[in-house]
Design an enzyme around this catalytic site. Structure first.
Site, PDB file in Angstrom:
ATOM      1  N   PHE A  80       0.837  -1.298  -0.166  1.00 38.77           N
ATOM      2  CA  PHE A  80      -0.068   0.017  -0.105  1.00 38.77           C
ATOM      3  C   PHE A  80       0.698   1.120   0.085  1.00 38.77           C
ATOM      4  O   PHE A  80       0.333   2.377   0.410  1.00 38.77           O
ATOM      5  CB  PHE A  80      -0.875   0.019   1.165  1.00 38.77           C
ATOM      6  CG  PHE A  80      -1.804  -1.264   1.322  1.00 38.77           C
ATOM      7  CD1 PHE A  80      -2.981  -1.262   0.495  1.00 38.77           C
ATOM      8  CD2 PHE A  80      -1.549  -2.088   2.201  1.00 38.77           C
ATOM      9  CE1 PHE A  80      -3.745  -2.339   0.562  1.00 38.77           C
ATOM     10  CE2 PHE A  80      -2.180  -3.473   2.382  1.00 38.77           C
ATOM     11  CZ  PHE A  80      -3.558  -3.480   1.476  1.00 38.77           C
ATOM     12  N   SER A  81       2.027   1.176  -0.474  1.00 39.49           N
ATOM     13  CA  SER A  81       2.971   2.433  -0.286  1.00 39.49           C
ATOM     14  C   SER A  81       3.766   2.157  -1.586  1.00 39.49           C
ATOM     15  O   SER A  81       4.453   1.094  -1.851  1.00 39.49           O
ATOM     16  CB  SER A  81       3.669   2.402   0.926  1.00 39.49           C
ATOM     17  OG  SER A  81       4.622   1.263   1.292  1.00 39.49           O
ATOM     18  N   GLU A  82       4.330   3.671  -1.773  1.00 40.94           N
ATOM     19  CA  GLU A  82       5.460   3.655  -2.819  1.00 40.94           C
ATOM     20  C   GLU A  82       6.691   4.429  -2.267  1.00 40.94           C
ATOM     21  O   GLU A  82       6.293   5.419  -1.348  1.00 40.94           O
ATOM     22  CB  GLU A  82       4.909   4.455  -4.141  1.00 40.94           C
ATOM     23  CG  GLU A  82       3.850   3.650  -4.757  1.00 40.94           C
ATOM     24  CD  GLU A  82       3.364   4.338  -6.067  1.00 40.94           C
ATOM     25  OE1 GLU A  82       2.819   3.704  -6.771  1.00 40.94           O
ATOM     26  OE2 GLU A  82       3.770   5.550  -5.932  1.00 40.94           O
ATOM     27  N   ASP A 100      10.241  -6.617  14.332  1.00 40.68           N
ATOM     28  CA  ASP A 100      10.217  -7.054  12.569  1.00 40.68           C
ATOM     29  C   ASP A 100      11.503  -7.003  12.116  1.00 40.68           C
ATOM     30  O   ASP A 100      11.574  -6.501  10.979  1.00 40.68           O
ATOM     31  CB  ASP A 100       9.391  -6.326  11.803  1.00 40.68           C
ATOM     32  CG  ASP A 100       8.821  -6.898  10.622  1.00 40.68           C
ATOM     33  OD1 ASP A 100       8.849  -8.242  10.424  1.00 40.68           O
ATOM     34  OD2 ASP A 100       8.355  -5.918   9.640  1.00 40.68           O
TER      35      ASP A 100
END
EC number: 2.7.11.1
Length: 766
Positions: free
Chosen positions: A467-469, A586
């Site tokens: 959902f990101s660039e 993470d």
């Protein structure tokens, strides 16, 4: 009849001249009113004359007689001074009224005894005429003037205070420092009040004076005046200087303002030119990258769309470079097969040894005869091939050596082809990555170099996630490169899901914004574009991440891996020393950036999207609840994150310690310790991590026992047996001064004395 004053008493019948100059209380008040309204010229004003006409006729006549006598006595001797003149002089010099010389009571009761006859009025008028004709001489011979009862000692001085007898001066007012004005007691009777007729004055009235004296002389006054003038001149000069300085400052401000505007205009021009140059450079880089990609499509391969039934899938097709390598590999294999076949034929022509040379010949003759008898070789029409001629021993060894050399050469060529194939595979990975990047960039809405937030000029796309660039951008304010991560929400999402995603991103921003460490990527800014798009601005790193490096090089040396682990542990220690502490949760090779793109440089940790804050409310003795179970990368999470129960599992910073052990193992051996060839779904279904009770080390490559022990401490199955971050930071394996163990040093000293073993054999090498 006696007249009593504050200075003494005078006995004897008063004359008409005395009566004419003896004011009544009402006439005294009128006189004061008249004197108060008398201008400096000595002539009363119209208002004062109106007040005189409003008086009783008798009192008016007495006042007229008194003032007429005073006016005539003003030019006489110094002993009889004119009251009117003194009043006028006092108003001009000492600002005292006539009432201050002789304060008269305005209140006087009207009694029948004080009424006078017509004859007294006539005699009074006669006395007034005599005063007018005498012009300064004494009034009549029957009595004294009323001024004779007051012995003036000051002569005809300008100030009335100087002519006041000492006996009637008030000691309270002699040292007063108030303003030079008369103070009259309202109930004090006038000393000049005389009874007309045969009735004496019952109660004498006292006078009260307020005296002001000063030590100032004309010289002192002149000096003070000159000093004041000098001070005024200085002040005026200072004011002029300040005004000039103010004008200069205003002029400088105007000049600086103009200069500032000029610099702003120049800065805007520089920014515009910088934008233009950056856009040109980015456009050229895009063109060159696309040209190179087109060339590599033929050399390395490309994606082709293949139809399978009703669906279309992309299939990879290798380029001519791989095809040539495949052909070379096939040729090498064919050459190897030919050599093996020739070696077999050579073995058949191998000459017999000297001991066995006779035995085969004697045995062959009966066989030949037998074959001829059975087959009828003499009458056989078919020609049999001749048996290969046996080679001499020298020829055989010569051919055998040639075949061995050819096989060795083919093996070398095969190794070179394999190395070239691996290199081409790495280049192909870059090529595939670049093809995907170009495709994503062409489909992006930010491909035309927009300027976000009037500050960040987007240059080209670095990568794209779910959902990101992430774009490489240039900060026009700070004049530095930055990585702008653009979060785009799916417009079909519900508002609740959008709110949760935005809340999650804001949480990551708040956590990351406060971090300041050289091993952690800095977060510069955060802003929104619209309701469905917001951006975070991060520090830009030129190199790639560790995951890409491992895909390219498979593994690295122990020294390089140890250096990376040391930097990771240093960053984790910082995260656990701040308040409140933070669990990254993470850690994986994809979130570890190599600044220089090599394993021997600096690293930076990024992506705090799943990090946990260990505040006092959520963190206890056993740890904090894992509220996001199922999130993260399963290969790098410890077993306690997969425990399913009524209550959520407890986690601590030991989660990051497990991740460090997995990353170190992967850097050394080129594979993951648990679930290497499994997907995340398979790991979850087969409980791979829950079964990972012990780590197994491959035989190759060779790794030191200290590194293996360090990995075992990180990958302890029970979290109670596992090191925490602070213990891991103090581990001897990561300390530089512990690289040489004491035991190996003792063995080295023993070897020097007992055996000629070289000193380097006792050093632990990585």
């Amino acid at each position: 009849m006696s007249v009593q004053s504050s200075s003494g008493s005078l006995e004897g019948p008063p004359s008409w001249s005395q009566l004419s100059t003896s004011p009544t209380p009402g006439s005294a008040a009128a006189a004061r009113s008249l004197l108060n309204h008398t201008p400096p010229s000595g002539r009363p004003r119209e208002g004062a004359m109106d007040e005189l006409h409003s008086l009783d006729p008798r009192r008016q006549e007495l006042l007229e007689a008194r003032f007429t006598g005073v006016a005539s006595g003003s030019t006489g001797s110094t002993g009889s001074c004119s009251v009117g003149a003194k009043a006028s002089t006092n108003n001009e010099s000492s600002n005292h009224s006539f009432g201050s010389l002789g304060s008269l009571s305005d209140k006087e009761s009207e009694t029948p005894e004080k009424k006078q006859s017509e004859s007294s009025r006539g005699r009074k008028r006669k006395a007034e005429n005599q005063n007018e004709s005498s012009q300064g001489k004494s009034i009549g011979g029957r009595g004294h003037k009323i001024s004779d009862y007051f012995e003036y000692q000051g002569g005809n001085g300008s100030s009335p205070v100087r002519g006041i007898p000492p006996a009637i001066r008030s000691p309270q007012n002699s040292h007063s420092h108030s303003t030079p004005s008369s103070s009259v007691r309202p109930n004090s009777p006038s000393p000049t009040a005389l009874a007309f007729g045969d009735h004496p004055i019952v109660q004498p009235k006292q006078l009260s004076f307020k005296i002001i004296q000063t030590d100032l002389t004309m010289l002192k006054l002149a000096a003070l005046e000159s000093n004041k003038i000098q001070d005024l001149e200085k002040k005026e000069g200072r004011i002029d200087d300040l005004l000039r300085a103010n004008c200069d400052l205003r002029r400088q401000i105007d000049e600086q303002q103009k200069l500032l505007e000029k610099y702003k205009e120049r800065l805007n021009k520089c920014i515009s030119m910088s934008k233009k140059l950056l856009i040109e450079k980015s456009t050229q880089e895009k063109l060159s990258s696309r040209e190179k990609s087109m060339q590599d499509r033929l050399r390395l391969g490309h994606f082709t769309t293949v139809r399978h039934g009703a669906s279309f899938t992309e299939q990879w097709t290798d380029g001519f470079a791989f095809q040539n390598l495949v052909k070379q590999q096939e040729w090498v294999n064919q050459q190897r097969e030919d050599i093996e076949r020739q070696r077999k034929l050579l073995a058949k022509r191998k000459p017999p040894t000297a001991n066995n040379s006779q035995a085969p010949s004697t045995n062959s003759e009966p066989k030949q005869r037998k074959n001829k008898a059975v087959n009828g070789a003499e009458n056989d029409p078919f020609v049999r091939p001749n048996l290969p001629q046996l080679l001499t021993l020298a020829e055989y060894h010569e051919q055998e050596e040639i075949f061995k050399l050819r096989l060795g050469h083919l093996k070398k060529e095969e190794a070179e082809i394999q190395a070239e194939l691996e290199r081409l595979e790495r280049v192909r990975n870059l090529h595939i990555r670049e093809l995907k990047r170009i495709n994503n960039e062409d489909n992006s809405q930010f491909k035309d170099h927009p300027t976000l937030n009037e500050r960040y000029l987007l240059l080209h796309l670095l990568g794209r996630g779910g959902f990101s660039e992430v774009y490489k951008a240039f900060d026009l304010y700070e004049q530095r490169y930055a990585a702008v991560k653009i979060h785009q929400l799916n417009k079909s999402w519900r508002d609740e899901k959008k709110e949760n995603y935005h809340k999650h991103a804001c949480r990551e921003y708040r956590i990351h914004k406060e971090l300041d460490h050289p091993r952690i990527v800095k977060l510069y800014d955060y802003f929104s574009l619209d309701t469905d798009t917001f951006c975070t601005v991060l520090e830009y790193c030129e190199g790639n991440d560790l995951d890409f490096y491992l895909k390219q090089h498979k593994l690295m040396s122990e020294k390089e891996a140890r250096s990376i682990v040391m930097q990771i542990v240093n960053a984790l220690r910082y995260l656990n020393e701040i308040k409140p502490p933070i669990i990254h949760y993470d850690l994986k090779p994809g979130n570890i950036l190599l600044v220089d793109g090599t394993a021997c440089g600096e690293i930076k940790i990024t992506d705090f999207g799943l990090s946990k804050i260990m505040d006092d409310d959520s963190y206890g003795v056993d740890g904090m609840d894992l509220t996001s179970q199922g999130a993260g990368t399963y290969w790098y999470l410890p077993p306690e994150c997969f425990v399913v129960g009524k209550e959520p599992p407890k986690i601590s910073n030991k989660v990051d310690v497990w991740s460090v052990g997995v990353i170190f193992f992967q850097c050394l051996y080129g594979r993951k310790p648990f679930g290497h060839n499994q997907s995340q779904q398979d790991i979850l279904q087969e409980n791979t991590i829950l079964k990972a009770t012990e780590v197994q080390f491959p035989v190759k490559p060779v790794v030191s026992s200290e590194a293996k022990a360090f990995i075992r401490r990180c990958l302890a199955y029970r979290k109670e047996d596992r090191f925490d971050v602070h213990q891991l930071a103090n581990d001897p394996y990561l300390l530089p001064h512990m690289r040489r163990s004491n035991s190996s040093g003792n063995l080295h000293m023993a070897g020097l004395t007992a055996s000629p073993t070289p000193p380097s054999s006792s050093i632990i090498t990585y």
